[in-house]
Design a protein around this motif. Structure first.
Motif, PDB file in Angstrom:
ATOM      1  N   UNK A   4       0.733  -1.271   0.064  1.00 56.34           N
ATOM      2  CA  UNK A   4       0.067  -0.050   0.110  1.00 56.34           C
ATOM      3  C   UNK A   4       0.964   1.198   0.003  1.00 56.34           C
ATOM      4  N   UNK A   5       0.708   2.212  -0.878  1.00 51.66           N
ATOM      5  CA  UNK A   5       1.185   3.414  -1.034  1.00 51.66           C
ATOM      6  C   UNK A   5       0.029   4.367  -1.008  1.00 51.66           C
ATOM      7  N   UNK A   6      -0.035   5.555  -0.132  1.00 50.85           N
ATOM      8  CA  UNK A   6      -1.065   6.288   0.010  1.00 50.85           C
ATOM      9  C   UNK A   6      -1.171   7.314  -1.182  1.00 50.85           C
ATOM     10  N   UNK A   7      -2.424   7.537  -1.467  1.00 57.95           N
ATOM     11  CA  UNK A   7      -2.443   8.490  -2.500  1.00 57.95           C
ATOM     12  C   UNK A   7      -2.837   9.855  -1.865  1.00 57.95           C
ATOM     13  N   UNK A   8      -2.318  10.979  -2.436  1.00 56.41           N
ATOM     14  CA  UNK A   8      -2.360  12.355  -1.876  1.00 56.41           C
ATOM     15  C   UNK A   8      -3.644  12.852  -2.304  1.00 56.41           C
ATOM     16  N   UNK A   9      -4.500  13.374  -1.589  1.00 52.05           N
ATOM     17  CA  UNK A   9      -5.662  14.148  -2.069  1.00 52.05           C
ATOM     18  C   UNK A   9      -5.194  15.267  -2.287  1.00 52.05           C
ATOM     19  N   UNK A  10      -6.167  15.971  -3.136  1.00 50.62           N
ATOM     20  CA  UNK A  10      -5.819  16.921  -3.978  1.00 50.62           C
ATOM     21  C   UNK A  10      -6.274  18.227  -3.333  1.00 50.62           C
ATOM     22  N   UNK A  11      -7.365  17.959  -2.363  1.00 51.56           N
ATOM     23  CA  UNK A  11      -7.851  19.394  -1.668  1.00 51.56           C
ATOM     24  C   UNK A  11      -7.068  19.845  -0.477  1.00 51.56           C
ATOM     25  N   UNK A  12      -5.868  19.441  -0.305  1.00 49.54           N
ATOM     26  CA  UNK A  12      -5.107  19.560   0.838  1.00 49.54           C
ATOM     27  C   UNK A  12      -4.315  21.238   0.667  1.00 49.54           C
ATOM     28  N   UNK A  13      -3.903  21.692   1.824  1.00 51.69           N
ATOM     29  CA  UNK A  13      -3.058  22.885   1.321  1.00 51.69           C
ATOM     30  C   UNK A  13      -1.724  22.287   1.051  1.00 51.69           C
ATOM     31  N   UNK A  14      -1.169  23.533   0.424  1.00 51.37           N
ATOM     32  CA  UNK A  14       0.385  23.160   0.028  1.00 51.37           C
ATOM     33  C   UNK A  14       1.418  22.508   1.044  1.00 51.37           C
ATOM     34  N   UNK A  15       1.427  22.938   2.338  1.00 59.33           N
ATOM     35  CA  UNK A  15       2.305  22.396   2.929  1.00 59.33           C
ATOM     36  C   UNK A  15       1.836  21.020   3.337  1.00 59.33           C
ATOM     37  N   UNK A  16       0.605  20.716   3.501  1.00 61.20           N
ATOM     38  CA  UNK A  16       0.039  19.494   3.881  1.00 61.20           C
ATOM     39  C   UNK A  16       0.311  18.600   2.596  1.00 61.20           C
ATOM     40  N   UNK A  17       0.142  19.033   1.506  1.00 60.88           N
ATOM     41  CA  UNK A  17       0.385  18.062   0.414  1.00 60.88           C
ATOM     42  C   UNK A  17       1.811  17.732   0.191  1.00 60.88           C
ATOM     43  N   UNK A  18       2.571  18.615   0.603  1.00 62.51           N
ATOM     44  CA  UNK A  18       4.156  18.360   0.381  1.00 62.51           C
ATOM     45  C   UNK A  18       4.569  17.177   1.299  1.00 62.51           C
ATOM     46  N   UNK A  19       3.975  17.404   2.582  1.00 65.43           N
ATOM     47  CA  UNK A  19       4.334  16.528   3.683  1.00 65.43           C
ATOM     48  C   UNK A  19       3.596  15.034   3.232  1.00 65.43           C
TER      49      UNK A  19
END
Length: 102
Positions: A4-19
């Motif tokens: 399992x490799x998590x998928x990054x949701x697109x509705x996150x803020x920039x900093x959260x997305x980077x993390x």
């Protein structure tokens, strides 16, 4: 095989997305390392089997070389172990599911 490799949701803020992206890449790296370790282990095991077969071939060649050119009659006794009734079963590379946790 369960990796399992998590998928990054697109509705996150920039900093959260980077993390989240960094975490996803770390998990992807773990999965890739696990897969390559299994492949390397299988390759090493098969290489050892091949070396055993090559050793047996060399021994057989040496024995035939000793008999080559001989003028004597030769009687060969052989056990009936080939073909064998017990075959080494194939084991898939990813026989067991594996979970990699973060």
């Amino acid at each position: 095989m369960l990796c399992e490799v998590p998928i990054v949701p697109h509705e996150l803020r920039r900093v959260e997305s980077i993390c989240q992206i960094a975490d996803a890449f770390k998990q992807l790296d773990r999965v890739a390392v696990e897969i390559l370790d299994r492949v390397n282990t299988r390759v090493e095991n098969q290489r050892k089997c091949l070396q055993d077969v090559e050793h047996r071939v060399l021994l057989a060649r040496a024995k035939v070389g000793k008999l080559k050119g001989s003028k004597k009659a030769i009687q060969v006794f052989s056990s009936s172990k080939y073909p064998t009734t017990t075959l080494e079963s194939y084991e898939p590379l990813f026989k067991h599911n594996f979970h990699l946790t973060q």
